[in-house]
Scaffold this motif. Structure first.
Motif, PDB file in Angstrom:
ATOM      1  N   SER A  19       0.819  -1.206   0.000  1.00  0.00           N
ATOM      2  CA  SER A  19       0.000   0.000   0.000  1.00  0.00           C
ATOM      3  C   SER A  19       0.856   1.261   0.000  1.00  0.00           C
ATOM      4  O   SER A  19       0.637   2.169  -0.812  1.00  0.00           O
ATOM      5  CB  SER A  19      -0.928   0.003   1.218  1.00  0.00           C
ATOM      6  OG  SER A  19      -1.649   1.211   1.293  1.00  0.00           O
ATOM      7  N   THR A  22       2.932   1.704  -3.333  1.00  0.00           N
ATOM      8  CA  THR A  22       2.097   2.189  -4.438  1.00  0.00           C
ATOM      9  C   THR A  22       1.773   3.663  -4.262  1.00  0.00           C
ATOM     10  O   THR A  22       1.881   4.462  -5.200  1.00  0.00           O
ATOM     11  CB  THR A  22       0.797   1.373  -4.521  1.00  0.00           C
ATOM     12  OG1 THR A  22       1.120   0.003  -4.768  1.00  0.00           O
ATOM     13  CG2 THR A  22      -0.098   1.895  -5.634  1.00  0.00           C
ATOM     14  N   ALA A  23       1.389   4.040  -3.036  1.00  0.00           N
ATOM     15  CA  ALA A  23       1.036   5.437  -2.780  1.00  0.00           C
ATOM     16  C   ALA A  23       2.238   6.352  -2.968  1.00  0.00           C
ATOM     17  O   ALA A  23       2.112   7.462  -3.530  1.00  0.00           O
ATOM     18  CB  ALA A  23       0.481   5.567  -1.364  1.00  0.00           C
ATOM     19  N   THR A  24       3.414   5.916  -2.531  1.00  0.00           N
ATOM     20  CA  THR A  24       4.611   6.740  -2.671  1.00  0.00           C
ATOM     21  C   THR A  24       4.991   6.910  -4.137  1.00  0.00           C
ATOM     22  O   THR A  24       5.329   8.018  -4.585  1.00  0.00           O
ATOM     23  CB  THR A  24       5.775   6.131  -1.881  1.00  0.00           C
ATOM     24  OG1 THR A  24       5.411   6.032  -0.502  1.00  0.00           O
ATOM     25  CG2 THR A  24       7.029   6.987  -2.005  1.00  0.00           C
ATOM     26  N   ALA A  25       4.934   5.816  -4.904  1.00  0.00           N
ATOM     27  CA  ALA A  25       5.258   5.901  -6.331  1.00  0.00           C
ATOM     28  C   ALA A  25       4.313   6.853  -7.049  1.00  0.00           C
ATOM     29  O   ALA A  25       4.737   7.701  -7.854  1.00  0.00           O
ATOM     30  CB  ALA A  25       5.192   4.515  -6.962  1.00  0.00           C
ATOM     31  N   GLU A  26       3.021   6.751  -6.762  1.00  0.00           N
ATOM     32  CA  GLU A  26       2.042   7.619  -7.419  1.00  0.00           C
ATOM     33  C   GLU A  26       2.238   9.078  -7.019  1.00  0.00           C
ATOM     34  O   GLU A  26       2.110   9.979  -7.855  1.00  0.00           O
ATOM     35  CB  GLU A  26       0.628   7.149  -7.072  1.00  0.00           C
ATOM     36  CG  GLU A  26       0.274   5.808  -7.707  1.00  0.00           C
ATOM     37  CD  GLU A  26      -1.081   5.286  -7.254  1.00  0.00           C
ATOM     38  OE1 GLU A  26      -1.655   5.858  -6.294  1.00  0.00           O
ATOM     39  OE2 GLU A  26      -1.568   4.301  -7.861  1.00  0.00           O
ATOM     40  N   ALA A  27       2.564   9.306  -5.741  1.00  0.00           N
ATOM     41  CA  ALA A  27       2.775  10.672  -5.271  1.00  0.00           C
ATOM     42  C   ALA A  27       3.968  11.313  -5.968  1.00  0.00           C
ATOM     43  O   ALA A  27       3.915  12.482  -6.387  1.00  0.00           O
ATOM     44  CB  ALA A  27       2.975  10.681  -3.757  1.00  0.00           C
ATOM     45  N   TYR A  28       5.056  10.565  -6.123  1.00  0.00           N
ATOM     46  CA  TYR A  28       6.235  11.133  -6.777  1.00  0.00           C
ATOM     47  C   TYR A  28       6.064  11.245  -8.282  1.00  0.00           C
ATOM     48  O   TYR A  28       6.618  12.159  -8.908  1.00  0.00           O
ATOM     49  CB  TYR A  28       7.478  10.342  -6.401  1.00  0.00           C
ATOM     50  CG  TYR A  28       8.095  10.836  -5.108  1.00  0.00           C
ATOM     51  CD1 TYR A  28       8.889  11.969  -5.088  1.00  0.00           C
ATOM     52  CD2 TYR A  28       7.850  10.193  -3.908  1.00  0.00           C
ATOM     53  CE1 TYR A  28       9.445  12.449  -3.910  1.00  0.00           C
ATOM     54  CE2 TYR A  28       8.385  10.660  -2.716  1.00  0.00           C
ATOM     55  CZ  TYR A  28       9.179  11.791  -2.727  1.00  0.00           C
ATOM     56  OH  TYR A  28       9.711  12.275  -1.555  1.00  0.00           O
ATOM     57  N   ASP A  29       5.304  10.351  -8.894  1.00  0.00           N
ATOM     58  CA  ASP A  29       4.974  10.527 -10.310  1.00  0.00           C
ATOM     59  C   ASP A  29       4.292  11.874 -10.531  1.00  0.00           C
ATOM     60  O   ASP A  29       4.562  12.584 -11.500  1.00  0.00           O
ATOM     61  CB  ASP A  29       4.035   9.408 -10.786  1.00  0.00           C
ATOM     62  CG  ASP A  29       4.763   8.124 -11.160  1.00  0.00           C
ATOM     63  OD1 ASP A  29       6.008   8.153 -11.296  1.00  0.00           O
ATOM     64  OD2 ASP A  29       4.089   7.099 -11.320  1.00  0.00           O
ATOM     65  N   ALA A  30       3.394  12.226  -9.604  1.00  0.00           N
ATOM     66  CA  ALA A  30       2.599  13.447  -9.754  1.00  0.00           C
ATOM     67  C   ALA A  30       3.439  14.713  -9.637  1.00  0.00           C
ATOM     68  O   ALA A  30       3.103  15.743 -10.240  1.00  0.00           O
ATOM     69  CB  ALA A  30       1.474  13.466  -8.724  1.00  0.00           C
ATOM     70  N   SER A  95       9.335   5.473  -8.705  1.00  0.00           N
ATOM     71  CA  SER A  95       8.518   6.305  -9.588  1.00  0.00           C
ATOM     72  C   SER A  95       8.940   6.167 -11.043  1.00  0.00           C
ATOM     73  O   SER A  95      10.046   6.589 -11.420  1.00  0.00           O
ATOM     74  CB  SER A  95       8.642   7.777  -9.162  1.00  0.00           C
ATOM     75  OG  SER A  95       8.181   8.645 -10.168  1.00  0.00           O
ATOM     76  N   ARG A  97       7.992   7.916 -13.550  1.00  0.00           N
ATOM     77  CA  ARG A  97       8.240   9.240 -14.134  1.00  0.00           C
ATOM     78  C   ARG A  97       9.599   9.787 -13.703  1.00  0.00           C
ATOM     79  O   ARG A  97      10.309  10.398 -14.517  1.00  0.00           O
ATOM     80  CB  ARG A  97       7.119  10.221 -13.730  1.00  0.00           C
ATOM     81  CG  ARG A  97       7.317  11.626 -14.288  1.00  0.00           C
ATOM     82  CD  ARG A  97       7.441  11.627 -15.808  1.00  0.00           C
ATOM     83  NE  ARG A  97       7.811  12.951 -16.321  1.00  0.00           N
ATOM     84  CZ  ARG A  97       8.532  13.133 -17.420  1.00  0.00           C
ATOM     85  NH1 ARG A  97       8.948  12.099 -18.143  1.00  0.00           N
ATOM     86  NH2 ARG A  97       8.818  14.366 -17.816  1.00  0.00           N
TER      87      ARG A  97
END
Length: 225
Positions: A19, A22-30, A95, A97
Motif C-alpha cells: 500500500s 504504491t502510494a509513494t510511487a504515485e505521489a512522486y509521479d505526480a 517512480s 516518471r
C-alpha cells in the motif's frame, strides 16, 4: 512485491508494504517534473552534503568494492554526482516518471524502476549503496527489512550512506512531507537499526536546517560486516 501466503492471502505487513509503496510511487509521479526542476542544482548550495558524498565515494574507491546503487534516486542528479566522483553507479526508484526524467537528463547512466526492499541484484553484488532521503517514507516497522536487503546485496566491507530528517532526540515522528507521508528518525535509533542488521558505523553528521528547511538533517556512513 512479495508473494502471497500459503492460502493465497497476504499478511498485514505485506499489505501495508504494498500500500505505501504504491502510494509513494504515485505521489512522486505526480510531482516528478516540479521536483526535478527544484532540486536539480541543489548540491551546489550544500557544501557539507557534498563533503559526505565525497567521503562515501572515496571510501568505496579505497575499498575497491565495485558498483554502487543509489536507491530512491529520483531525477538522478545525485547519481550523476557520484559518477563525477569516479564511481560506477546506477539509480533505482519507485517512480516511473522519475526514472524517465533521470534517463532523459543523464542518458549515459543506468536507471531502473524498482523497490529498495526487493532489489534485482545478486547477493554481495554491490560495493556501496546511497540512500539519500529514500527511507524517509518507510513505515518504521518496515525499515528493518530494508536494512536486511541492503546487507544482502552489499559485499562484505561495502559502504552504506543514509541521508534523512532527524527528530532531534525525540522518538520517530511522522510529518507532512509534500509528496507522501514521511518519518523523522533520531540518529541514535537509526544507527541502532543498522547495527542490528550487521552494519558498523564509520561516522555521522547532523546539519542544522538551512533557510527553507524545517528539520535538522542527519547522515550516517556505515560499513557492512
Amino acid at each position: 512485491m512479495r508473494g502471497a501466503g500459503a492460502e493465497g492471502l497476504e499478511s498485514p505487513a505485506v499489505t501495508e508494504s504494498a500500500s505505501y509503496l504504491t502510494a509513494t510511487a504515485e505521489a512522486y509521479d505526480a510531482v516528478a517534473d516540479l521536483y526535478a526542476e527544484l532540486f536539480r542544482d541543489s548540491l551546489g548550495r550544500l557544501p557539507l552534503d557534498r563533503a559526505l558524498l565525497d567521503a562515501f565515494a572515496e571510501s568505496v574507491r579505497a575499498a575497491g568494492a565495485g558498483r554502487v546503487a543509489e536507491v530512491g534516486c529520483g531525477p538522478g542528479y545525485v547519481t550523476a554526482h557520484l559518477r563525477d566522483l569516479g564511481l560506477d553507479v546506477f539509480g533505482v526508484d519507485l517512480s516511473p516518471r522519475m526514472i524517465e526524467i533521470a534517463r532523459e537528463a543523464y542518458p549515459d547512466l543506468r536507471f531502473e524502476v524498482g523497490s529498495m526492499d526487493a532489489l534485482d541484484l545478486a547477493d554481495g553484488e554491490l560495493g556501496g549503496i546511497l540512500s539519500w532521503y529514500s527511507v524517509i517514507h518507510t513505515p518504521p516497522r518496515q525499515l528493518p527489512a530494508y536494512f536486511a536487503e541492503f546487507r544482502r546485496v552489499l559485499a562484505p566491507g561495502g559502504l552504506l550512506l543514509l541521508g534523512f530528517f532527524e527528530s532531534e532526540g525525540d522518538p520517530v515522528a511522522e510529518f507532512d512531507h509534500k509528496a507522501a507521508p514521511a518519518y523523522r528518525w533520531p540518529i541514535d535509533g537509526l544507527a541502532e537499526l543498522a547495527r542490528e542488521a550487521d552494519f558498523r558505523e564509520i561516522g555521522r553528521m547532523l546539519r542544522a536546517p538551512l533557510e527553507g528547511e524545517r528539520f535538522r538533517q542527519g547522515r550516517l556512513l556505515m560499513r557492512r560486516l
